[in-house]
Design a protein around this motif. Structure first.
Motif, PDB file in Angstrom:
ATOM      1  N   PRO A 133       0.809  -1.220   0.000  1.00 25.05           N
ATOM      2  CA  PRO A 133       0.000   0.000   0.000  1.00 25.05           C
ATOM      3  C   PRO A 133       0.847   1.277   0.000  1.00 25.05           C
ATOM      4  CG  PRO A 133       0.078  -0.922   2.193  1.00 25.05           C
ATOM      5  CD  PRO A 133       0.833  -1.879   1.304  1.00 25.05           C
ATOM      6  N   VAL A 134       0.170   2.384  -0.318  1.00 23.96           N
ATOM      7  CA  VAL A 134       0.823   3.682  -0.420  1.00 23.96           C
ATOM      8  C   VAL A 134       0.166   4.660   0.550  1.00 23.96           C
ATOM      9  CG1 VAL A 134       1.360   5.600  -1.971  1.00 23.96           C
ATOM     10  CG2 VAL A 134       1.324   3.260  -2.848  1.00 23.96           C
ATOM     11  N   LEU A 135       0.997   5.405   1.275  1.00 28.44           N
ATOM     12  CA  LEU A 135       0.489   6.390   2.231  1.00 28.44           C
ATOM     13  C   LEU A 135       0.578   7.793   1.626  1.00 28.44           C
ATOM     14  CD1 LEU A 135      -0.392   7.046   5.205  1.00 28.44           C
ATOM     15  CD2 LEU A 135       2.055   7.328   5.720  1.00 28.44           C
ATOM     16  N   ARG A 170      -4.844  11.999  -1.253  1.00 25.94           N
ATOM     17  CA  ARG A 170      -4.866  10.989  -2.324  1.00 25.94           C
ATOM     18  C   ARG A 170      -3.888  11.384  -3.431  1.00 25.94           C
ATOM     19  NH1 ARG A 170     -10.945   8.847  -3.331  1.00 25.94           N
ATOM     20  NH2 ARG A 170      -9.784   7.216  -4.428  1.00 25.94           N
ATOM     21  N   GLY A 171      -3.777  12.686  -3.698  1.00 28.75           N
ATOM     22  CA  GLY A 171      -2.805  13.163  -4.680  1.00 28.75           C
ATOM     23  C   GLY A 171      -1.368  12.964  -4.216  1.00 28.75           C
ATOM     24  N   ALA A 172      -1.139  13.118  -2.904  1.00 26.44           N
ATOM     25  CA  ALA A 172       0.207  12.874  -2.363  1.00 26.44           C
ATOM     26  C   ALA A 172       0.584  11.404  -2.558  1.00 26.44           C
ATOM     27  CB  ALA A 172       0.259  13.267  -0.889  1.00 26.44           C
ATOM     28  N   ALA A 173      -0.401  10.511  -2.377  1.00 24.55           N
ATOM     29  CA  ALA A 173      -0.146   9.084  -2.628  1.00 24.55           C
ATOM     30  C   ALA A 173       0.182   8.854  -4.102  1.00 24.55           C
ATOM     31  CB  ALA A 173      -1.357   8.251  -2.205  1.00 24.55           C
ATOM     32  N   LEU A 174      -0.548   9.529  -4.995  1.00 26.12           N
ATOM     33  CA  LEU A 174      -0.250   9.408  -6.427  1.00 26.12           C
ATOM     34  C   LEU A 174       1.158   9.903  -6.751  1.00 26.12           C
ATOM     35  CD1 LEU A 174      -3.527  10.665  -8.182  1.00 26.12           C
ATOM     36  CD2 LEU A 174      -2.739   8.313  -7.898  1.00 26.12           C
TER      37      LEU A 174
END
Lengths: 306, 306
Positions: free
Chosen positions: B12-14, B292-296
């Protein structure tokens, strides 16, 4: 980064710029140096304009043999689909130029837009060299714009770049049907026209208005200041939203040089508060920016395809 | 193209978004689906704000174990150099966040800007999904903007995106020192403040003004129409120069939905002549767009590094 650093030995490259009055061609080497130039009159608008343009480009390609070819045209241009969507000046609509040019020349052709090609050339080789983010604004009969970031020109499917038709608040009508358009107060054509309207004196264009500004003629100063004010408004907006490091001013009006750039810079400094102030410079490639940019488009295309 | 199509099993991505009042975190899987969310109060501005922010991010990273981390902060952010250049709200200047975060978390961290991260998320996962060219305009206490083209967000070394501070001609002063700024007439804060100034009535923000517009209260309608007029001017500029396919309206004011988007679309149609009209849509990711953009951003960084 100069994109020439990345290409190998795929030279020479032909760039062609289909303008309203002339079709210009340039042959460049791998360092971007101009080897040869040519110019032909543009066929008049009419049903046969497209085949005639193709013929001229074909002749130029025979005269100037090359490994790659790029062609720029005016109007609304969808580079990705290879379509000349619309040209008011030359009177075409939805012309599949990329395919037509490739058929005519017997090889792939990079197809692009005159102003965006000029912007790319000024960014890689001209006044905006070294700038990561740059706005190109050619001011001539009309006013256009192109934003370059990291060597990419913003195109928005061909619809971007109408800085000439933003409302800068002067309230006068524009030929496009809008009101207050930048182009209606600050293009070279508008400056000449507004001077004649104000004074009743016929002149030979904005260059003569500039001369009269230098001589201190009050009416000329008024017209010039209106143009500068409109441009400051447009550039302040651009600095806020897009924050280019450098604004490269091109087109005929850029010949006024300090008379234009100095009041623009002063006006921008006064208008901007916390935004980054762009460096204002004059375009250096003149009337060859479009065809040199078309050559760059061919090189980029070649590089991507490899 | 959704960038999730291109990543493998690196999940997963934080994603963490450091806001003015809350630090939000989201854990997403490889399809961009939200697995978990967290929120902590943002430490108050002061000399210790940066170490305190780092501590909160560190705690969130421990609570939500992940393979990659992206962190977004507000203000002027230079993503390429990894620097938080300036935040008025949180009171920092020239903070090397990318290095500080990597040291604190013991691994590389993708560092980005809150509004640009939100724009990327809305483009990949939200209201602007599928648009090649998109403008994101969050309207809340202030107004900002971000231009997305082919999955890249225009940053201009951190200075881009100040659509809130373009002069839309209303003549009122702005806190930035300028005059006529969009933010001074059309932000949620400005709408509430101008309503109170006009009527003497205290209200609970722009949402209440919107309710009074729906009830047909003339003063509320006046204030609302001024805001719409300012936004139409700003969006007409954007359509002319940048021609986004889609404009995604976010922030608190986007909750007004049709009351805002319908008059905006009508105003734009009347103003634009030959330019491409953008489709106006509401943001769909709400307050999670930034994280969510930071995760992207973390995923993109990972992809580029591979």
């Amino acid at each position: 980064m100069n994109i020439f650093d990345q290409i190998g030995d795929s030279v020479p490259v032909l760039g062609v710029d289909v303008g309203g009055t002339a079709i210009k061609a340039v042959l460049v080497d791998e360092a971007g140096t101009v080897l040869e130039t040519r110019s032909r009159p543009t066929p008049g608008r009419g049903p046969s304009v497209v085949p005639e343009v193709l013929d001229v480009v074909g002749q130029l390609a025979e005269e100037l043999p090359s490994d790659q070819v790029g062609v720029a045209v005016p109007g609304i241009v969808d580079e990705r689909r290879g379509i000349g969507v619309f040209s008011e000046n030359l009177g075409w609509r939805d012309v599949p130029f990329a395919d037509l040019l490739s058929d005519r020349l017997g090889r792939p052709v990079a197809f692009t837009h005159d102003v965006r090609a000029g912007a790319l050339a000024e960014n890689q080789l001209g006044g905006g060299r070294g700038a990561r983010t740059m706005l190109f604004i050619p001011i001539g009969t009309g006013i256009a714009s192109a934003l370059v970031t990291d060597g990419h020109v913003h195109d928005a499917d061909g619809y971007a770049g109408e800085l000439g038709h933003v409302d800068v608040g002067h309230g006068e009508p524009c030929l496009c049907g809008g009101t207050g358009c930048l182009e209606a107060v600050a293009s070279a054509a508008a400056i000449a026209r507004r001077y004649t309207t104000l004074t009743g004196r016929e002149i030979r264009g904005a260059v003569e208005v500039a001369r009269r500004v230098e001589a201190g003629e009050p009416e000329a100063v008024t017209v010039w200041e209106d143009a500068v004010e409109g441009l400051v408004t447009a550039l302040a907006w651009t600095a806020s939203v897009l924050a280019p490091e450098v604004v490269v001013v091109g087109g005929g009006l850029s010949g006024a040089n300090r008379l234009l750039l100095e009041p623009l810079a002063r006006g921008l400094s006064a208008r901007l508060k916390f935004q980054r102030e762009p460096r204002l410079v004059r375009a250096t490639l003149g009337g060859l920016a479009g065809c040199r940019g078309a050559a760059l488009a061919a090189i980029t295309r070649h590089r991507v395809a490899q």
